[in-house]
Design a protein around this motif. Sequence first.
Motif, PDB file in Angstrom:
ATOM      1  N   GLY A 149      55.469 -44.660  26.918  1.00 50.40           N
ATOM      2  CA  GLY A 149      56.436 -43.680  26.420  1.00 50.40           C
ATOM      3  C   GLY A 149      57.654 -43.616  27.329  1.00 50.40           C
ATOM      4  O   GLY A 149      57.524 -43.665  28.555  1.00 50.40           O
ATOM      5  N   ASN A 157      47.302 -46.655  34.359  1.00 47.34           N
ATOM      6  CA  ASN A 157      47.196 -46.091  33.019  1.00 47.34           C
ATOM      7  C   ASN A 157      46.814 -47.139  31.973  1.00 47.34           C
ATOM      8  O   ASN A 157      46.482 -46.794  30.844  1.00 47.34           O
ATOM      9  CB  ASN A 157      48.516 -45.417  32.617  1.00 47.34           C
ATOM     10  CG  ASN A 157      48.833 -44.215  33.495  1.00 47.34           C
ATOM     11  OD1 ASN A 157      47.961 -43.731  34.222  1.00 47.34           O
ATOM     12  ND2 ASN A 157      50.065 -43.733  33.449  1.00 47.34           N
ATOM     13  N   ALA A 170      51.876 -36.594  25.548  1.00 43.19           N
ATOM     14  CA  ALA A 170      51.336 -35.841  26.701  1.00 43.19           C
ATOM     15  C   ALA A 170      49.839 -36.107  26.873  1.00 43.19           C
ATOM     16  O   ALA A 170      49.066 -35.176  27.099  1.00 43.19           O
ATOM     17  CB  ALA A 170      51.606 -34.341  26.565  1.00 43.19           C
ATOM     18  N   PRO A 171      49.406 -37.382  26.794  1.00 37.00           N
ATOM     19  CA  PRO A 171      47.962 -37.656  26.913  1.00 37.00           C
ATOM     20  C   PRO A 171      47.420 -37.290  28.281  1.00 37.00           C
ATOM     21  O   PRO A 171      46.213 -37.101  28.434  1.00 37.00           O
ATOM     22  CB  PRO A 171      47.871 -39.176  26.682  1.00 37.00           C
ATOM     23  CG  PRO A 171      49.208 -39.699  27.099  1.00 37.00           C
ATOM     24  CD  PRO A 171      50.192 -38.641  26.678  1.00 37.00           C
ATOM     25  N   PRO A 193      50.983 -42.721  27.567  1.00 34.42           N
ATOM     26  CA  PRO A 193      51.294 -42.177  28.895  1.00 34.42           C
ATOM     27  C   PRO A 193      52.659 -42.634  29.390  1.00 34.42           C
ATOM     28  O   PRO A 193      53.095 -43.731  29.067  1.00 34.42           O
ATOM     29  CB  PRO A 193      50.179 -42.761  29.768  1.00 34.42           C
ATOM     30  CG  PRO A 193      49.768 -44.018  29.079  1.00 34.42           C
ATOM     31  CD  PRO A 193      49.934 -43.746  27.610  1.00 34.42           C
ATOM     32  N   GLY A 229      48.476 -34.566  29.772  1.00 29.26           N
ATOM     33  CA  GLY A 229      48.829 -33.150  29.905  1.00 29.26           C
ATOM     34  C   GLY A 229      50.131 -32.972  30.665  1.00 29.26           C
ATOM     35  O   GLY A 229      50.333 -31.969  31.344  1.00 29.26           O
TER      36      GLY A 229
HETATM   37  P1  NAD Z   1      52.291 -37.534  29.879  1.00 29.05           P
HETATM   38  O1  NAD Z   1      51.028 -36.797  29.624  1.00 29.05           O
HETATM   39  O2  NAD Z   1      52.322 -39.007  29.729  1.00 29.05           O
HETATM   40  O3  NAD Z   1      52.749 -37.099  31.331  1.00 29.05           O
HETATM   41  C1  NAD Z   1      53.666 -37.809  32.094  1.00 29.05           C
HETATM   42  C2  NAD Z   1      53.589 -37.300  33.516  1.00 29.05           C
HETATM   43  O4  NAD Z   1      52.272 -37.459  34.015  1.00 29.05           O
HETATM   44  C3  NAD Z   1      54.465 -38.124  34.445  1.00 29.05           C
HETATM   45  O5  NAD Z   1      55.773 -37.587  34.477  1.00 29.05           O
HETATM   46  C4  NAD Z   1      53.767 -37.994  35.757  1.00 29.05           C
HETATM   47  O6  NAD Z   1      54.137 -36.800  36.370  1.00 29.05           O
HETATM   48  C5  NAD Z   1      52.311 -37.889  35.360  1.00 29.05           C
HETATM   49  N1  NAD Z   1      51.564 -39.178  35.475  1.00 29.05           N
HETATM   50  C6  NAD Z   1      51.679 -40.271  34.669  1.00 29.05           C
HETATM   51  N2  NAD Z   1      50.797 -41.202  35.053  1.00 29.05           N
HETATM   52  C7  NAD Z   1      50.122 -40.701  36.109  1.00 29.05           C
HETATM   53  C8  NAD Z   1      49.092 -41.193  36.936  1.00 29.05           C
HETATM   54  N3  NAD Z   1      48.539 -42.388  36.724  1.00 29.05           N
HETATM   55  N4  NAD Z   1      48.636 -40.400  37.929  1.00 29.05           N
HETATM   56  C9  NAD Z   1      49.155 -39.172  38.148  1.00 29.05           C
HETATM   57  N5  NAD Z   1      50.129 -38.639  37.390  1.00 29.05           N
HETATM   58  C10 NAD Z   1      50.613 -39.401  36.388  1.00 29.05           C
HETATM   59  O7  NAD Z   1      53.375 -36.772  28.976  1.00 29.05           O
HETATM   60  P2  NAD Z   1      54.814 -37.041  28.378  1.00 29.05           P
HETATM   61  O8  NAD Z   1      55.633 -37.826  29.320  1.00 29.05           O
HETATM   62  O9  NAD Z   1      55.310 -35.726  27.953  1.00 29.05           O
HETATM   63  O10 NAD Z   1      54.511 -37.872  27.053  1.00 29.05           O
HETATM   64  C11 NAD Z   1      54.333 -39.258  27.024  1.00 29.05           C
HETATM   65  C12 NAD Z   1      55.129 -39.886  25.910  1.00 29.05           C
HETATM   66  O11 NAD Z   1      54.833 -39.275  24.649  1.00 29.05           O
HETATM   67  C13 NAD Z   1      56.652 -39.717  26.027  1.00 29.05           C
HETATM   68  O12 NAD Z   1      57.240 -40.607  26.915  1.00 29.05           O
HETATM   69  C14 NAD Z   1      57.081 -39.967  24.607  1.00 29.05           C
HETATM   70  O13 NAD Z   1      57.127 -41.353  24.331  1.00 29.05           O
HETATM   71  C15 NAD Z   1      55.970 -39.289  23.824  1.00 29.05           C
HETATM   72  N6  NAD Z   1      56.339 -37.887  23.438  1.00 29.05           N
HETATM   73  C16 NAD Z   1      56.547 -37.615  22.131  1.00 29.05           C
HETATM   74  C17 NAD Z   1      56.886 -36.325  21.712  1.00 29.05           C
HETATM   75  C18 NAD Z   1      57.106 -36.056  20.257  1.00 29.05           C
HETATM   76  O14 NAD Z   1      57.659 -34.992  19.912  1.00 29.05           O
HETATM   77  N7  NAD Z   1      56.750 -36.940  19.371  1.00 29.05           N
HETATM   78  C19 NAD Z   1      57.022 -35.298  22.649  1.00 29.05           C
HETATM   79  C20 NAD Z   1      56.798 -35.586  23.991  1.00 29.05           C
HETATM   80  C21 NAD Z   1      56.435 -36.883  24.374  1.00 29.05           C
END
Ligand code: NAD
Length: 283
Positions: free
Chosen positions: A18, A238, A184-185, A227, A187
């Motif tokens: 993402g 991931n 937000a997989p 993620p 969180g």
């Molecule tokens: P996410 O759950 O992927 O969280 C990302 C955050 O988790 C990072 O900023 C980082 O702080 C942490 N992280 C990631 N990998 C990690 C790891 N291995 N260890 C520790 N911390 C880690 O949530 P997101 O970024 O909100 O969502 C992911 C994707 O979903 C977005 O990039 C987008 O493509 C999509 N999305 C879609 C919508 C929608 O309305 N359709 C809304 C939000 C997000």
Amino acid sequence: MERVILNDGNEIPAVGFGVFLIPADGSTYEAVKTALKIGYRHIDTAAAYFNEEEVGRAVRDSGIPRDEIFVTSKLWLQDYGFEAAVKGIDASLRKLGCDFIDLYLLHQPYGDVVGAWSALEQAKAAGKIRSIGVSNMTPNLWQKFVPHFETMPAVNQVECHPFFQQRSLRAVLQPLNVKIEAWAPLGQGNKALFSHPLVLKIAEKYGKTAAAVILRFETQDGLIVLPKSTHADRMEENLAIFDFSLTQEEMAELRSLDTGKGVHDPETPGLAERLAAAYKVHD
Ligand code: NAD
């Protein structure tokens, strides 16, 4: 990389990268190139992320055949309604620099959703888009719009993680063979999730990180996960989730973390207007 078969017969890699909130100042280009080098073959962007152009450039420059990379983008609210959506789809194709988009979603469930959906159906028939889907549809919003669609969406991309497992939505979508894509997989990096004793216990048993356990749980439970990280080591972590599997007991334990509530409620009054005002994809 495991793949999931969608209800239209197309296959999608179970883990996508993402790019929400990654700036279009070269950072998205670098992040997508790194992700592709590490092994990601599924990139999730949107018109309202303002980085489609960098995603497309990174895909082209990767040297990986276009057919081996699954690209998702999304139509923004300003382009809802049939006529506007036709133009919006073409704008995404142009910015991505692609002949086709693998999956195109209606990003938000507000306004002339049905008109916009028929433009997606038309673009699918024309070969511009291979699969079509929706996003942020709760069971109520699904019932409001989808009965008016001719084609069943292939996916519904919604907030989904161990603290909000979307069980009532899954009960609606499962009989229709509509897959959930979890945004937000992780969180959104929620510390309470990463430090939860159950998650840590399972992580220790398999010699994995908390993130890997969470993403393994979700994919093993039938979800497509998206993620996000801009750090190469986390991107790798991931993706390294297909060399172990959780027992039925561990799956049941992790299912018990569900609180039934997320951070984003698409039915919040005034949200449609706030989102439309916050992201302008055209002047
Ligand atoms: P996410 O759950 O992927 O969280 C990302 C955050 O988790 C990072 O900023 C980082 O702080 C942490 N992280 C990631 N990998 C990690 C790891 N291995 N260890 C520790 N911390 C880690 O949530 P997101 O970024 O909100 O969502 C992911 C994707 O979903 C977005 O990039 C987008 O493509 C999509 N999305 C879609 C919508 C929608 O309305 N359709 C809304 C939000 C997000």
